[in-house]
Design an enzyme around this catalytic site. Structure first.
Site, PDB file in Angstrom:
ATOM      1  N   SER A  26       0.846  -1.193   0.000  1.00  0.00           N
ATOM      2  CA  SER A  26       0.000   0.000   0.000  1.00  0.00           C
ATOM      3  C   SER A  26       0.886   1.249   0.000  1.00  0.00           C
ATOM      4  CB  SER A  26      -0.923  -0.084   1.203  1.00  0.00           C
ATOM      5  OG  SER A  26      -2.036   0.722   1.014  1.00  0.00           O
ATOM      6  N   ASP A  77      -9.426  -5.220  -4.347  1.00  0.00           N
ATOM      7  CA  ASP A  77      -8.981  -4.097  -3.529  1.00  0.00           C
ATOM      8  C   ASP A  77      -9.703  -2.806  -3.928  1.00  0.00           C
ATOM      9  OD1 ASP A  77      -5.644  -2.919  -2.572  1.00  0.00           O
ATOM     10  OD2 ASP A  77      -7.638  -2.185  -2.066  1.00  0.00           O
ATOM     11  N   HIS A 133      -7.878  -5.344   0.090  1.00  0.00           N
ATOM     12  CA  HIS A 133      -6.620  -4.640   0.324  1.00  0.00           C
ATOM     13  C   HIS A 133      -5.603  -5.499   1.074  1.00  0.00           C
ATOM     14  CE1 HIS A 133      -4.143  -1.132   0.237  1.00  0.00           C
ATOM     15  NE2 HIS A 133      -4.142  -0.977   1.534  1.00  0.00           N
TER      16      HIS A 133
HETATM   17  C1  LIG Z   1      -3.107   3.612   8.303  1.00  0.00           C
HETATM   18  C2  LIG Z   1      -3.959   3.301   7.136  1.00  0.00           C
HETATM   19  O1  LIG Z   1      -4.241   2.176   6.839  1.00  0.00           O
HETATM   20  N1  LIG Z   1      -4.415   4.320   6.423  1.00  0.00           N
HETATM   21  C3  LIG Z   1      -5.455   4.159   5.442  1.00  0.00           C
HETATM   22  C4  LIG Z   1      -5.795   5.499   4.898  1.00  0.00           C
HETATM   23  C5  LIG Z   1      -5.026   3.241   4.318  1.00  0.00           C
HETATM   24  O2  LIG Z   1      -5.736   2.329   3.966  1.00  0.00           O
HETATM   25  N2  LIG Z   1      -3.855   3.524   3.779  1.00  0.00           N
HETATM   26  C6  LIG Z   1      -3.403   2.683   2.681  1.00  0.00           C
HETATM   27  C7  LIG Z   1      -3.002   3.553   1.547  1.00  0.00           C
HETATM   28  C8  LIG Z   1      -2.246   1.877   3.236  1.00  0.00           C
HETATM   29  O3  LIG Z   1      -1.098   2.228   3.093  1.00  0.00           O
HETATM   30  N3  LIG Z   1      -2.633   0.871   4.051  1.00  0.00           N
HETATM   31  C9  LIG Z   1      -1.606   0.115   4.777  1.00  0.00           C
HETATM   32  C10 LIG Z   1      -1.823   0.238   6.244  1.00  0.00           C
HETATM   33  C11 LIG Z   1      -1.635  -1.352   4.388  1.00  0.00           C
HETATM   34  O4  LIG Z   1      -0.602  -2.010   4.554  1.00  0.00           O
HETATM   35  O5  LIG Z   1      -2.706  -1.777   3.963  1.00  0.00           O
END
Ligand SMILES: CC(=O)N[C@@H](C)C(=O)N[C@@H](C)C(=O)N[C@@H](C)C(=O)O
Length: 708
Positions: free
Chosen positions: A564, A652, A684
């Site tokens: 992500s 996702d 995701h």
């Molecule tokens: C901390 C978090 O998850 N923030 C959300 C806004 C989110 O879904 N961010 C994604 C872009 C992301 O980076 N998620 C991480 C935590 C993952 O490994 O899924």
């Protein structure tokens, strides 16, 4: 590095360990004898499924912190959505999902006493609402009334029946207006709460009469809101719940406690709903003290960083007077309380005397137990006698049920005692089962202070890494640089399956909690938005070069992995430092911020994290497009040299597969070595049993291939 066959057998060994999911201290506990009811999960790679089972313990509380534990036989249950006992412990409710022989999904609410099932309500057949929400999920809760006559739960609001204009079935005149199906709306788009909440459009509060099975649905007490996290008010006088505003359109809610929400109270007699919390803030997680005199909850900004430092507030119930108990912490020292970063709370989190709250919160690179005295507003970290993370599961009569784990220790359950007020120092953790560590893993936490790169507004901020090393290694191990995602998330000293298997396979792994991570103060967290693709990338590279220069790892064998936003950083690092990394693996990576806007369930994220304001009317323009491109990994694709493995969850909604596919196509067109694996049935997180296992082995094979 181990051979791939050895890596596979390692994964079979460590990937199929039983893991505690949840647990509580039974209200049947009396004096010295605690009864613990716990639920576990275990991956079965042969059946390619996760099984769930329950386990009960009797804990005799002899000397302080000396517990004698007996565990009961194990009962498997896979269709049990939730199992919760009544306040007296005399009854138990089980919400069960059943798929009939005709492949219909039905939900039942079962009431059990100590002997047998005494009620079983086929909730689906009542047609009063949609599916019951997972009590562990974003909206969920299941709550017995004090009288044990009613049960509170959350379910999807009943949807209008729709039929074709050409439907010839006669309308039954006896149906009242809202029951009559609507013509021509079968194909209307129905907005929902996005990633992992597909179909969750408008949850409502439901009340089941235990005795006669009647269900009262509170679906008109708060217009244009989704309701959840419901708890009974004292003396069952009404219901306190969290309400999230639905319109003008929903933004992805999971991992995003910044959606407009407030705490409300619905009074059972007046049938009126009053807002208890500030409507200019996001409030959630309401919890009453055992005597019902106090209500606490957390709040943070509406919008902005998707996780933030939160305030703890308390409402004096009789007067409804609300005060801030613990405020935002902007700039803690390395040792001081960094503020609250709380994604969930156990149902019971109060001391027996209604004066203290116990919870788990991120504290720099770990998850710690914290005690808050609501009178003098002090915050104390409960240090334990074990390394790693401690996550509070339940509190009853000042006994704590805790889920513990460490980087070398898979999760286990333990019991402990809350020290008397004012003497909260170290507590002794008593495991319920003998912890069995993964051998051969050592680690250290390092702090970095990039004084050469101070933040323009917040100045010198620091960040941390966790360097994990294989203890037995006759050569300098290859290094996997592993930045977390979010970006407002954090890697802690708790157990992660992938990491322990990577170390056991002979790699060193470096977690990077770059500036912008959770747990280091609010200023640190807010230093990143507007600077992604630069500040976070440089923080990662500086840490990677430091550990290579220390001579502890093989500097010619450095690879990078991230998911992500961690995938965003992975793609940036191999584009900006093409000679440094020999291979890369990214999971659901953010590749192009501008093309993410129109397809993600959180369009506010690419706007906000790239430094641009967002509201529901926000639209891209030339300036924003250019800036987003400049901050995206796609900008550096021409420089990429490292073979890059891309793994996507086909469903996702958070970081849509188009992102990974855009990178794959760009690399292919430039004759770069790349491979794309798409995992059906995954969103995701790529966590389906077979997908998670396959993704791990493929990643290790990819690294081994390009490190030869
Ligand atoms: C901390 C978090 O998850 N923030 C959300 C806004 C989110 O879904 N961010 C994604 C872009 C992301 O980076 N998620 C991480 C935590 C993952 O490994 O899924």
């Amino acid at each position: 590095m181990r051979k791939i066959e050895e890596v596979i057998s390692l994964y079979r060994k460590y990937g199929c360990l039983a893991e505690p999911l949840k647990g509580y201290i039974s209200n049947q506990s009396k004096g010295d004898n605690l009864i613990l009811k716990t639920q576990w999960k275990q991956t079965d790679l042969e059946r390619i499924e996760n099984i769930k089972f329950s386990k009960n313990y009797i804990v005799r509380n002899g000397q302080p912190n000396q517990f004698e534990v007996q565990s009961s036989n194990i009962v498997t249950e896979n269709n049990e959505l939730w199992n919760k006992e009544s306040p007296s412990g005399r009854l138990n409710v089980i919400i069960r999902n059943i798929t009939t022989k005709k492949e219909e999904e039905k939900q039942y609410i079962e009431i059990w006493d100590h002997r047998q099932k005494i009620k079983n309500y086929n909730i689906t057949s009542l047609e009063k609402h949609g599916k019951i929400c997972d009590p562990d999920g974003q909206f969920g809760s299941v709550c017995w009334s004090a009288s044990e006559k009613n049960l509170l739960y959350i379910a999807e609001k009943k949807k209008l029946k729709t039929v074709s204009y050409f439907d010839s079935k006669p309308n039954k005149d006896d149906k009242d207006e809202e029951e009559k199906p609507v013509k021509g709306q079968e194909h209307d788009y129905i907005d929902d709460w996005g990633e992992q909440l597909v179909g969750k459009t408008c949850p409502v509060v439901c009340i089941l009469d235990i005795d006669n099975g009647d269900v009262k649905v509170l679906d008109n007490i708060l217009d244009n809101h989704s309701l959840g996290q419901a708890v009974w008010a004292p003396s069952d006088s009404g219901v306190v719940f969290t309400g999230w505003k639905n319109g003008p359109y929903r933004l992805g809610l999971i991992y995003c406690p910044i959606r407009e929400s407030a705490i409300y109270y619905w009074d059972i007699v007046s049938n009126k709903c009053e807002r208890l919390s500030d409507d200019t803030r996001c409030s959630a997680l309401p919890r009453f003290s055992p005597d019902g005199s106090k209500l606490i909850y957390f709040d943070n900004d509406i919008g902005g960083p998707h996780y933030q430092c939160a305030r703890l507030l308390m409402c004096d119930w009789p007067s409804r007077q609300t005060s801030v108990i613990v405020d935002i912490v902007k700039e803690p020292t390395v040792k001081s309380f960094p503020g609250f970063y709380v994604a969930s709370l156990p149902t019971k989190c109060w001391s027996a005397d209604n004066s203290r709250i116990i919870l788990s919160s991120v504290w720099r690179s770990s998850v710690s137990l914290v005690v808050v005295d609501v009178k003098d507003k002090t915050v104390t970290r409960l240090k334990t006698n074990v390394k790693g993370d401690a996550v509070l599961m339940d509190v009853l009569t000042d006994k704590l049920l805790v889920k513990c784990s460490a980087l070398n220790q898979p999760p286990y359950l333990a019991i402990s005692s809350l020290p008397v007020a004012g003497q909260e120092g170290e507590i002794t953790i008593c495991p319920l089962d003998e912890p069995i560590p993964v051998p051969g893993i050592s680690w250290e936490v390092q702090t970095f202070s990039p004084t050469d790169r101070p933040h323009s507004k917040f100045g010198a901020l620091n960040y941390e890494t966790i360097l994990l090393m294989p203890e037995v290694s006759d050569v300098k191990p290859p290094l996997i640089v592993f930045p977390h995602g979010g970006p407002h998330a954090v890697f802690t000293e708790g157990y992660m399956l992938y990491t322990s298997c990577l170390i056991a396979s002979g790699f060193a792994v470096m977690y990077i909690n770059y500036r912008g991570s959770l747990g280091f103060g609010d200023n640190n967290l807010r230093s990143l938005p507007g600077n992604i693709g630069d500040q976070d990338v440089k923080d990662c590279q500086a840490a990677a070069e430091e550990v290579v220069n220390s001579g502890r790892v093989n500097g010619d064998k450095v690879v990078v992995f991230g998911g992500s936003h961690g995938g965003f950083l992975t793609a940036h690092l191999i584009g900006q430092y093409p000679k440094f990394y020999k291979a890369a693996c990214c999971r659901n990576p953010v590749i192009n911020l501008s093309t993410m806007v129109g397809s993600t369930d959180i369009p506010d994220w690419p706007f906000y994290e790239s430094g641009h304001p967002f509201d529901h009317k926000a639209a891209l323009n030339e300036n924003i497009l250019t800036d987003m491109w400049r901050k995206s990994p796609i900008r550096y694709i021409d420089q990429v040299e490292a073979p890059c493995l891309i793994m996507l969850g086909a469903d996702d909604l958070r970081v849509p597969v188009k992102q990974g596919r855009e990178f794959y196509r760009g690399l292919k067109a430039r004759n770069k070595v790349t491979r794309l694996i798409s995992y059906e049935g995954n969103s995701h997180p790529i966590i389906k049993t077979d997908s998670q296992a396959d993704a791990f082995i493929n990643m290790v094979e990819w690294f081994k291939k390009y490190l030869q």
